[in-house]
Structure formats: structure tokens, C-alpha cells
Design an enzyme around this catalytic site. Sequence first.
Site, PDB file in Angstrom:
ATOM      1  N   THR A 183       0.817  -1.227   0.000  1.00  0.00           N
ATOM      2  CA  THR A 183       0.000   0.000   0.000  1.00  0.00           C
ATOM      3  C   THR A 183       0.845   1.271   0.000  1.00  0.00           C
ATOM      4  O   THR A 183       0.286   2.372  -0.001  1.00  0.00           O
ATOM      5  CB  THR A 183      -0.862   0.050   1.282  1.00  0.00           C
ATOM      6  OG1 THR A 183       0.023  -0.002   2.409  1.00  0.00           O
ATOM      7  CG2 THR A 183      -1.838  -1.114   1.347  1.00  0.00           C
ATOM      8  N   LYS A 184       2.158   1.153   0.022  1.00  0.00           N
ATOM      9  CA  LYS A 184       2.994   2.328   0.226  1.00  0.00           C
ATOM     10  C   LYS A 184       3.146   3.160  -1.056  1.00  0.00           C
ATOM     11  O   LYS A 184       2.685   2.768  -2.120  1.00  0.00           O
ATOM     12  CB  LYS A 184       4.364   1.908   0.769  1.00  0.00           C
ATOM     13  CG  LYS A 184       4.286   1.281   2.154  1.00  0.00           C
ATOM     14  CD  LYS A 184       3.713   2.231   3.181  1.00  0.00           C
ATOM     15  CE  LYS A 184       3.936   1.822   4.618  1.00  0.00           C
ATOM     16  NZ  LYS A 184       3.183   0.652   5.073  1.00  0.00           N
ATOM     17  N   THR A 185       3.830   4.305  -0.924  1.00  0.00           N
ATOM     18  CA  THR A 185       3.862   5.277  -2.033  1.00  0.00           C
ATOM     19  C   THR A 185       4.642   4.779  -3.238  1.00  0.00           C
ATOM     20  O   THR A 185       4.384   5.215  -4.350  1.00  0.00           O
ATOM     21  CB  THR A 185       4.444   6.617  -1.557  1.00  0.00           C
ATOM     22  OG1 THR A 185       5.744   6.351  -1.002  1.00  0.00           O
ATOM     23  CG2 THR A 185       3.565   7.263  -0.512  1.00  0.00           C
TER      24      THR A 185
END
Length: 387
Positions: A183-185
Site C-alpha cells: 500500500t505504500k507510495t
Amino acid sequence: MRNSFLPFALPDIDETELAEVREALESGWVTTGPKTKQFEQEFAAAVGAKHAIAVNSCTAAMHLALEAIGLKRGDEVITTPYTFAATAEVIRYFDARPVLVDVDERDLNMRADLLAAAITSLTRAIIPVHIAGLPAELDTIHEVARQHDLPVIEDAAHAFPSSYHARPIGSISQFTCFSFYATKTITTGEGGMICTDHDRWAERCRIMALHGISKDAWKRYTAEGSWYYEIIAPGYKYNLTDIAAALGLAQLHKAERMWRRRQSIAACYSAAFAQVPALQVPYDQFDRQHAWHLYMLRLNLAQLRIDRAQFVDELKRRNIGVSVHFIPLHIHPYYREVYGYHPEDFPVAYNEYLREISLPIYSKMTDADVQDVIDAVLEVIAQHALM
Ligand SMILES: Cc1ncc(COP(=O)(O)O)c(C=O)c1O
């Protein structure tokens, strides 16, 4: 109302990731190899770090950083309760104590003015967490750290690309640990990076990330060939694969575009919600760049007939995926039982948790998705706000 569910998070994957991963697979080199090296070099350049060591999670990155500074049983490391499990569990790996200081209610980052009072003769490091991607008050944290000769290990799981006083996160502290979780950038599925300018610590992290095997040992002592290695410590198996690094390279190349999109989604949300009395939009600071990993909306519960859990349900019923960040560490059974914490021991962390909702914010969202989120939130407010 939307007729399909909008997930809370989705990676932005297209042909470029597929091409990079295909190249890795076709090369026959699927575990740590040339793609990982390239990813490390490009990431180090992107954040202005001397060394970047790719690992398979941010948890591993923080564990290795604490190992490199020689954390021992009974030592103390200061962090905040407003974070994910990983930040404190890595301290517990050493049978050391996570000493918690409360957060600032504006941005939910460590209150730097509480730091000095938390330092004891057992303190060995400070781990600030850049919640949502907005950097913590690093100048003050470093000032206190310097006075006590303590390294700062940034939990930058949310903070790529972020900057503080025009310096990229990754170039400031003794260690900065990033996450490339799904889910990270930017994502590699699972993955992380340790950034440091310190040669000896970097070498130690590299060795301990791969079984404690020293490659230098054979370079120094034998000309026989590469089959020889020496184990200098019982290390870990934390290396990143080339398949994952290939994904990371493609993500890194479009990180700026994805960040701009998240920034514009955050601006749309804040414009829509800033004047709504039952809502509090996230705090931003002109002297730092927010990565906008999360858009953390807060409810003014006194203005609502429903609580946060019901608000979440109302949004889910309208097909909007949301989340809550974070259930503070000190109210989880483990920390409660081991350290005897009560919710009010860290009142800001506890009270802000009770009214927080994270809205979807990712570059794959269309303008219509963003509008659907805004409409759903305003509809719930219209139905449940006290007039
Ligand atoms: C603040 C924070 N720190 C650390 C982590 C751990 O990251 P990883 O899953 O890459 O180990 C997370 C993951 O969600 C996080 O939110």
C-alpha cells in the site's frame, strides 16, 4: 452512490513494471543481483543518501539499524505510540524497552519537546515516525539527540518522497528506513530500504541482511575464488529479490507523478472538507514536503451523532474503502500487559485515534473516484451531524 467498491489502496502498476519484471525473469537472475544494485543506487541518489541497502521490509530495515548500533537487552529506544506494530516490535526483538512519548495533536508526530524528559542513561536511539508522510520535527529531535550523543533512526515507512527544510527524507539522520509494502507510495510487494551515510553501519547492515556473511573476508584472505565465505555473526535473511527490485525501479521512475496525483487528491479533499465543522482536515506545513501516503481525516465527535466506527461503516455501505491509522501501541494487549499502560497514559495518541479515518489516496484513483469519496463523506455528515 457508487455501485462498485472503491478499495482503500491500490498499486499503480502498468506496462513499465511488467517490462522491468519480465527483464529480471528473463535474465535468469531472480534473487538479489544487478536489479537490486541498480535500485539501491537510484534510490540513494533520489534521497541524497551515501548508502542504500535494499531489504525485504521496513521492519527488517529498522531491525538491522538497531543491530548495527549495538542495541542490547535492557536498553531503551524512544518512539511514539502512534505507529504501526513494526516500530516497537523491532526494539522488543533485542529485549530492549520501547519508551513512548506522546504525539502532537496537529500532525500526530512525536512531540519533540517531550523527548528530553524521556531520556535516561539506558537510552540508545530515537525513532521518530513520519506519520502519513509529513516529516516530524527533525531539527528539535536532532538537537536533543546530539546533546545525548544518540543516533536518530527515522521510521520513514510513509515518507517517500518527503522533505524537511528542503532536505529529502533519507539524507538527514543516521538511519532512515523506508517501506515498499503493497500500500505504500512506491511498492515492491514487500520491501524496504535502509539509508545511511555511515560506512561502517552500512557494511554491518549489508552483512547482517544476508546471514552475517562477510564477502570482504574472502577478498582479504584468499585469491582462490568466490566459493569461499566467512560467517562473522548470526545474521538474518532480509535480502530483496531482483524481481521485487525490478518492480521498485519502475515505481521509482514514476514516483514524482504518483506523488503529484496524491497531492492533488489531498487538495481536493481538503477543499471539500475544510469548512465542515464536524471534520478536521490534515495539518500540512510549509517548511516540509508531505508524501501524502495517507489522508488522515479527523471527526469532531461532539458535532456528530455517530462515532468513528459507525462513520467507517457508513462509508463502507456507500462502497468506499477506508482504514484507521493507528490503534496506538499502548492500548494493544501485548504492550498493556508487559508495561501496564492505560489509554490515558498517552492521551493525545488515544483521543486522536478515536476520531481518525483514513480516506483512499492513490494515483490510480480517477477524478470520479475522488468525487465519490467526497460525496459519500458529505452525505454521512448531512445525515449524522448535529445541527
Ligand atoms: C509507520 C510504519 N512503520 C513501519 C511499517 C512496516 O513496514 P513493512 O511492512 O515494510 O515492514 C509500517 C507498515 O505499514 C508502518 O506503517
